[in-house]
Design a protein around this motif. Sequence first.
Motif: not given
Ligand code: FE
Length: 340
Positions: A35, A165, A221-222
């Motif tokens: 990030y 994930y 968060y996306y």
């Molecule tokens: Fe990610």
Amino acid sequence: MNRRQILTAATATLLAPRILRAQERVVSLYSSRHYDSDRQLYDAFTQESGIRVRVIEANADQLLERVRAEGANSPADVIITVDASRLARAQEMGLTQPIGSAVIEARIPAALRGAGGHWMAVSRRARIIMFDRALGAPEGIARYEDLAAPRHRGQLLIRSSGNGYNVALAASVLAADGAEATEAWARGIAANLARPPSGGDTDQIRAMLAGQGRIAVANTYYLGLLAISQRAEDREAAARVAVVFPNQADRGTHVNISGAALVKTAPNRAAAVRFLEFMTTPAAQRIFALGNMEYPAVTDADVHPFLQSLGGFREEAPDGPKLLANSPEALRLMQRAGWR
Ligand code: FE
């Protein structure tokens, strides 16, 4: 050369170890976070402490393998990665040591720290269900288990089973429901897919809004990053999304973390602990968590208004060792069920 330079040159060899010590105001991070906001955090730390930050980036498995292979010679002080199971794995491999900081113990809840204080969460993200606000909530979709129900045939957008994930999510389903139910669940998901899995979490959200399927699964968060995007069309897309935090009536929504571990052989232990403590400050939580639109790990730290607008929720705290233990079987069950 002036007199001072001559002196310096003459004594360089003699003083070398001492000079090196002075330059040792550095901390080495092995990071698998991808990030943009992380660099800002490192710069803020350097500005505050005078300690330089060296970053080596690679995927988590490579980083752990590298620390293991380097052994006592490893320059790594801190491992930063996502997924509690990977931090648990670093600990299980014997690569970590207790952080031993009262500051961190006071700021980060025990459920977000590793056994013996070997690692700590710095931020949290939830894996949730998203749908098009204009179309309304798909019927009967309150739990992860509901994603597999036949009434959602052809409606589901979720990335591949091999994605970390999803492996962590399936590992938590496995812990809650057992192997047989998890395989049946994965089979239902494979049957419900709107298309063969492709792309990342953001692609699932976009495809859902484009009408390819009613239901998308993605990390919070996306959606948050779309909501704060520079591009107006991204912000408009985010505004069209409504969310379900699954399993509110039972174990809670699956939450995973970004976190950091102190390397057992850290050559700059004091600087490393100082860096880890810095990550729990309000300023760092703002950059590290909110920069990537995550929930902070520090209990009373700021939550972005957009995340607040999604509402509060009951969460299943990530049990690193259990996720680690369940992951191989979870992946096997998903693949056997035909979830590509
Ligand atoms: Fe990610």
